[in-house]
Structure formats: structure tokens, C-alpha cells
Scaffold this motif. Structure first.
Motif, PDB file in Angstrom:
ATOM      1  N   ARG A 115      -4.763   4.169  -0.669  1.00 11.32           N
ATOM      2  CA  ARG A 115      -5.553   5.400  -0.810  1.00 11.32           C
ATOM      3  C   ARG A 115      -5.128   6.458   0.201  1.00 11.32           C
ATOM      4  NH1 ARG A 115     -10.393   2.050  -1.874  1.00 11.32           N
ATOM      5  NH2 ARG A 115     -11.023   2.355  -4.040  1.00 11.32           N
ATOM      6  N   LEU A 116      -4.942   6.031   1.458  1.00 10.85           N
ATOM      7  CA  LEU A 116      -4.545   6.983   2.496  1.00 10.85           C
ATOM      8  C   LEU A 116      -3.173   7.594   2.192  1.00 10.85           C
ATOM      9  CD1 LEU A 116      -5.673   5.086   5.722  1.00 10.85           C
ATOM     10  CD2 LEU A 116      -6.636   7.208   4.824  1.00 10.85           C
ATOM     11  N   VAL A 117      -2.225   6.748   1.805  1.00 11.57           N
ATOM     12  CA  VAL A 117      -0.870   7.234   1.526  1.00 11.57           C
ATOM     13  C   VAL A 117      -0.868   8.128   0.289  1.00 11.57           C
ATOM     14  CG1 VAL A 117       1.476   6.538   0.912  1.00 11.57           C
ATOM     15  CG2 VAL A 117       0.217   5.271   2.653  1.00 11.57           C
ATOM     16  N   ARG A 118      -1.638   7.776  -0.710  1.00 16.31           N
ATOM     17  CA  ARG A 118      -1.728   8.629  -1.908  1.00 16.31           C
ATOM     18  C   ARG A 118      -2.258  10.005  -1.548  1.00 16.31           C
ATOM     19  NH1 ARG A 118      -6.081  10.100  -5.053  1.00 16.31           N
ATOM     20  NH2 ARG A 118      -5.561  10.806  -7.186  1.00 16.31           N
ATOM     21  N   ALA A 119      -3.341  10.058  -0.768  1.00 15.28           N
ATOM     22  CA  ALA A 119      -3.917  11.349  -0.373  1.00 15.28           C
ATOM     23  C   ALA A 119      -2.900  12.188   0.403  1.00 15.28           C
ATOM     24  CB  ALA A 119      -5.173  11.128   0.454  1.00 15.28           C
ATOM     25  N   GLU A 120      -2.172  11.542   1.307  1.00 20.00           N
ATOM     26  CA  GLU A 120      -1.159  12.255   2.078  1.00 20.00           C
ATOM     27  C   GLU A 120      -0.022  12.728   1.178  1.00 20.00           C
ATOM     28  OE1 GLU A 120       0.202  13.711   5.826  1.00 20.00           O
ATOM     29  OE2 GLU A 120      -1.711  12.899   5.135  1.00 20.00           O
ATOM     30  N   THR A 121       0.362  11.912   0.222  1.00 24.80           N
ATOM     31  CA  THR A 121       1.446  12.279  -0.691  1.00 24.80           C
ATOM     32  C   THR A 121       1.049  13.448  -1.586  1.00 24.80           C
ATOM     33  OG1 THR A 121       2.205   9.984  -0.712  1.00 24.80           O
ATOM     34  CG2 THR A 121       3.004  11.403  -2.472  1.00 24.80           C
ATOM     35  N   LEU A 122      -0.201  13.462  -2.040  1.00 24.00           N
ATOM     36  CA  LEU A 122      -0.678  14.578  -2.859  1.00 24.00           C
ATOM     37  C   LEU A 122      -0.554  15.896  -2.110  1.00 24.00           C
ATOM     38  CD1 LEU A 122      -3.880  13.034  -4.496  1.00 24.00           C
ATOM     39  CD2 LEU A 122      -1.757  13.673  -5.659  1.00 24.00           C
ATOM     40  N   SER A 123      -0.809  15.848  -0.810  1.00 21.78           N
ATOM     41  CA  SER A 123      -0.674  17.057   0.006  1.00 21.78           C
ATOM     42  C   SER A 123       0.785  17.418   0.242  1.00 21.78           C
ATOM     43  CB  SER A 123      -1.390  16.854   1.353  1.00 21.78           C
ATOM     44  OG  SER A 123      -1.158  17.933   2.225  1.00 21.78           O
ATOM     45  N   ASP A 145      -3.707   7.676 -12.400  1.00 25.18           N
ATOM     46  CA  ASP A 145      -5.030   7.195 -12.834  1.00 25.18           C
ATOM     47  C   ASP A 145      -5.042   5.679 -12.992  1.00 25.18           C
ATOM     48  OD1 ASP A 145      -6.019   9.760 -12.877  1.00 25.18           O
ATOM     49  OD2 ASP A 145      -5.596  10.071 -15.012  1.00 25.18           O
ATOM     50  N   LEU A 146      -3.987   5.142 -13.602  1.00 28.27           N
ATOM     51  CA  LEU A 146      -3.920   3.700 -13.827  1.00 28.27           C
ATOM     52  C   LEU A 146      -3.892   2.930 -12.513  1.00 28.27           C
ATOM     53  CD1 LEU A 146      -3.589   1.330 -15.811  1.00 28.27           C
ATOM     54  CD2 LEU A 146      -1.113   1.688 -15.680  1.00 28.27           C
ATOM     55  N   LEU A 147      -3.050   3.369 -11.591  1.00 32.65           N
ATOM     56  CA  LEU A 147      -2.944   2.681 -10.306  1.00 32.65           C
ATOM     57  C   LEU A 147      -4.239   2.790  -9.501  1.00 32.65           C
ATOM     58  CD1 LEU A 147       0.688   3.667  -9.219  1.00 32.65           C
ATOM     59  CD2 LEU A 147      -0.120   1.417  -9.958  1.00 32.65           C
ATOM     60  N   MET A 148      -4.861   3.956  -9.525  1.00 30.27           N
ATOM     61  CA  MET A 148      -6.098   4.126  -8.757  1.00 30.27           C
ATOM     62  C   MET A 148      -7.258   3.345  -9.363  1.00 30.27           C
ATOM     63  SD  MET A 148      -5.594   5.714  -5.992  1.00 30.27           S
ATOM     64  CE  MET A 148      -4.080   4.725  -5.949  1.00 30.27           C
ATOM     65  N   GLY A 190       0.806  -1.216   0.000  1.00 29.76           N
ATOM     66  CA  GLY A 190       0.000   0.000   0.000  1.00 29.76           C
ATOM     67  C   GLY A 190       0.836   1.261   0.000  1.00 29.76           C
ATOM     68  N   VAL A 191       1.921   1.268   0.764  1.00 32.31           N
ATOM     69  CA  VAL A 191       2.787   2.448   0.828  1.00 32.31           C
ATOM     70  C   VAL A 191       3.457   2.696  -0.518  1.00 32.31           C
ATOM     71  CG1 VAL A 191       4.938   3.340   1.814  1.00 32.31           C
ATOM     72  CG2 VAL A 191       3.179   2.389   3.311  1.00 32.31           C
ATOM     73  N   VAL A 192       3.979   1.646  -1.134  1.00 36.61           N
ATOM     74  CA  VAL A 192       4.654   1.803  -2.436  1.00 36.61           C
ATOM     75  C   VAL A 192       3.669   2.315  -3.486  1.00 36.61           C
ATOM     76  CG1 VAL A 192       5.773   0.571  -4.326  1.00 36.61           C
ATOM     77  CG2 VAL A 192       6.439   0.097  -1.967  1.00 36.61           C
ATOM     78  N   VAL A 193       2.497   1.687  -3.571  1.00 38.75           N
ATOM     79  CA  VAL A 193       1.502   2.107  -4.563  1.00 38.75           C
ATOM     80  C   VAL A 193       1.032   3.534  -4.287  1.00 38.75           C
ATOM     81  CG1 VAL A 193      -0.810   1.666  -5.474  1.00 38.75           C
ATOM     82  CG2 VAL A 193       0.744  -0.242  -5.054  1.00 38.75           C
ATOM     83  N   GLY A 194       0.771   3.844  -3.024  1.00 40.48           N
ATOM     84  CA  GLY A 194       0.295   5.180  -2.674  1.00 40.48           C
ATOM     85  C   GLY A 194       1.325   6.258  -2.952  1.00 40.48           C
ATOM     86  N   LEU A 195       2.581   5.994  -2.626  1.00 48.09           N
ATOM     87  CA  LEU A 195       3.639   6.972  -2.876  1.00 48.09           C
ATOM     88  C   LEU A 195       3.840   7.210  -4.366  1.00 48.09           C
ATOM     89  CD1 LEU A 195       6.352   5.931  -0.239  1.00 48.09           C
ATOM     90  CD2 LEU A 195       4.994   8.030  -0.236  1.00 48.09           C
ATOM     91  N   VAL A 196       3.890   6.117  -5.131  1.00 48.81           N
ATOM     92  CA  VAL A 196       4.105   6.241  -6.574  1.00 48.81           C
ATOM     93  C   VAL A 196       2.939   6.987  -7.226  1.00 48.81           C
ATOM     94  CG1 VAL A 196       4.282   4.959  -8.739  1.00 48.81           C
ATOM     95  CG2 VAL A 196       5.572   4.211  -6.733  1.00 48.81           C
ATOM     96  N   ALA A 197       1.715   6.603  -6.883  1.00 53.96           N
ATOM     97  CA  ALA A 197       0.547   7.249  -7.482  1.00 53.96           C
ATOM     98  C   ALA A 197       0.459   8.717  -7.094  1.00 53.96           C
ATOM     99  CB  ALA A 197      -0.722   6.506  -7.055  1.00 53.96           C
ATOM    100  N   GLY A 198       0.663   8.997  -5.809  1.00 56.76           N
ATOM    101  CA  GLY A 198       0.521  10.372  -5.347  1.00 56.76           C
ATOM    102  C   GLY A 198       1.613  11.291  -5.838  1.00 56.76           C
TER     103      GLY A 198
END
Length: 272
Positions: free
Chosen positions: A151-159, A105-108, A89-97
Motif C-alpha cells: 500500500r505504501l509503495v503504491r501510494a508513493e508510485t501514484l505520486s 484494482d485487482l491487486l488492491m 510488497g515493493v513489486v506489487v506496489g510498483l506494478v499496481a501504482g
């Protein structure tokens, strides 16, 4: 407000105390005079007593020993599955964000696809095709329970990627991997820790459900879920065989959830 905080503090302390006690007993089990495998048919279904704290089961085995060793398995599955789910989850969220754009878009969309499938059903289907056991159930749970963390890590990374120091690091040409590792990941750590506590409780519940269905831990090993499964035929003669592991599952999951709630509250107050 003060009473609410006080109640949360007391609840968090009780949860931590229970989890620490559980972890210590589980870790020290091999050093304790406990034997979960010795049978004594003359002592079947004995109620809890000074000799057998949790009574005995249908084969005369000491149920306290069975529960302690079952707890070792349940906690092991919970922690290892959490580690696997959190890592993915962390790897996917960091990369996506951090990458954004089409890769995001693809990962989400992939995360949305997996999330649209009842993952308990997905785990059961996969478990049918694999040999049941500790490592199988751990890998299966970890492999299909990372989407919420992503999802949580992506949202945090976007910020975090909009912070000035992250923008400056990009501006001066610092490698993306280094920017994420040095600036984004440390600041996302509180969110990751909160997500990890929820992952442990979900993993324990999933393992218990699969073992109850006969798709999880197999004899001679036992977990709290498999103890519940074997107790079905003894409910009238010895209801404590189901009650004890059921209560321990409830208390363990509740403790992890209370701890996660306390961590989430602490993070939100720190951010405020």
C-alpha cells in the motif's frame, strides 16, 4: 520543537547503538566462548552471577549463551522475513501504482482481502500444515506480512508517476520496466526503507508469538520466543528465565520502531 527533535535524535542514536551491539554480539557468537547446549543438572536454576551472567536454566545450561544464540535466530527470522515481505510488497506496489486501471484494482482488492483476515491467525493455520522450523517460519511470516508495504509503495508510485521526468520518459518511449527501475524505484527508496524497519519488528514479534505457542522454532534451536515458552514452568523458581528474553524482545522491537520513526521524520522533512 527543538527539544522534541533533540529527544528524537538521542532516542534514534540509542536505538542504533543497541541494535549495532545486538548485531555484533549475534554475529560474533560462534567466536565467543559460549556453549548453549552443555547441561549441568547440579547447577540448575542458578541466579545471575559472575560465572553465569544470566544464570542457568532448568537443565543447568548457561542462560547468557542461550539468549545470545536465541537472539541470532530471532534477528535472522526478522531480517529474512522482512526481505521477503519487502520484495513482495515493493513489486506489487510498483506494478499496481504504475500500471493503474484494472490491474491496480485487482491487486488492491487482493491486498484488501488478505488484510481483512487476521494475518496472525492465517500464519498459525499455515504453520500447522508445515513442518515447524527456521525456514518455514521465515517464509510464512514473509508471505503474509507484505500488504502494508504494498500500500505504501503504491501510494508513493501514484505520486511519482505524475512527475515531469517520468512523464517525459514515457513520452519518448522508454520501456516501462526501465522507467520504474531508473526513476520511480530510487525515489521510492526512503519509503521502502521506513516500511522495512517496521517489517523487521513485526516479524520478530510474530516469530516470538508463534514460538511461544510451539509453532515456531523447535529444539535444539532456540529463539527468544521459544525461551519464553520453556520458561513458563520455571516462573516461580527462576523468573529471570522469562524476564530476560522478554525485555530483549521489547527493547529490540522498540529500537526498530524508534529507528523507523526517525527515518520517517527525516524523509518528511526532506520532502518538505
Amino acid at each position: 520543537m527543538h527539544r522534541t527533535r533533540s529527544f528524537r535524535s538521542v532516542s534514534a542514536l540509542l536505538a542504533i547503538a543497541f541494535l549495532v551491539l545486538l548485531a555484533v554480539v549475534s554475529l560474533l557468537a560462534p567466536l565467543l566462548p559460549l556453549d548453549p547446549t552443555t547441561t549441568d543438572l547440579a547447577a540448575r536454576w542458578q541466579p545471575p552471577s559472575a560465572e553465569h551472567w544470566f544464570g542457568t536454566d532448568e537443565l543447568g545450561r548457561d542462560y547468557f549463551s542461550r539468549v545470545v544464540y536465541g537472539g541470532r535466530i530471532s534477528l535472522t527470522v526478522g531480517i529474512l522475513a522482512m526481505a521477503a515481505a519487502t520484495a513482495i510488497g515493493v513489486v506489487v506496489g510498483l506494478v499496481a501504482g504504475y500500471a493503474g486501471g484494472r490491474l491496480d484494482d485487482l491487486l488492491m482488492r487482493f491486498v484488501d482481502f488478505l488484510s481483512s483476515i487476521p494475518w496472525m491467525v492465517l500464519v498459525i493455520v499455515v504453520s500447522v500444515f508445515l513442518k515447524p522450523g527456521l525456514w518455514t517460519i521465515t517464509l510464512v511470516i514473509g508471505a503474509f506480512s507484505w500488504m502494508a508495504t504494498a500500500r505504501l509503495v503504491r501510494a508513493e508510485t501514484l505520486s511519482l508517476r505524475e512527475r515531469p521526468y517520468v512523464g517525459y520518459a514515457r513520452y519518448i518511449g522508454v520501456n516501462r520496466v526501465l522507467v520504474v527501475a531508473r526513476h520511480v524505484l530510487p525515489d521510492a527508496a526512503p519509503t521502502i526503507i521506513v516500511a522495512a524497519t517496521a517489517s523487521i519488528s513485526n516479524a520478530i514479534l510474530t516469530e516470538s508469538a508463534l514460538s511461544f505457542l510451539g509453532l515456531g522454532i523447535q529444539p535444539p534451536m532456540a529463539s527468544w520466543g521459544s525461551l519464553l515458552e520453556t520458561a513458563q514452568d520455571s516462573l516461580q523458581a527462576a523468573p529471570y528465565l522469562a524476564l530476560i528474553p522478554g525485555v530483549l524482545i521489547l527493547l529490540t522491537v522498540l529500537s526498530f520502531n524508534v529507528l523507523g520513526d526517525a527515518l520517517r521524520q527525516s524523509v518528511s522533512e526532506g520532502g518538505a
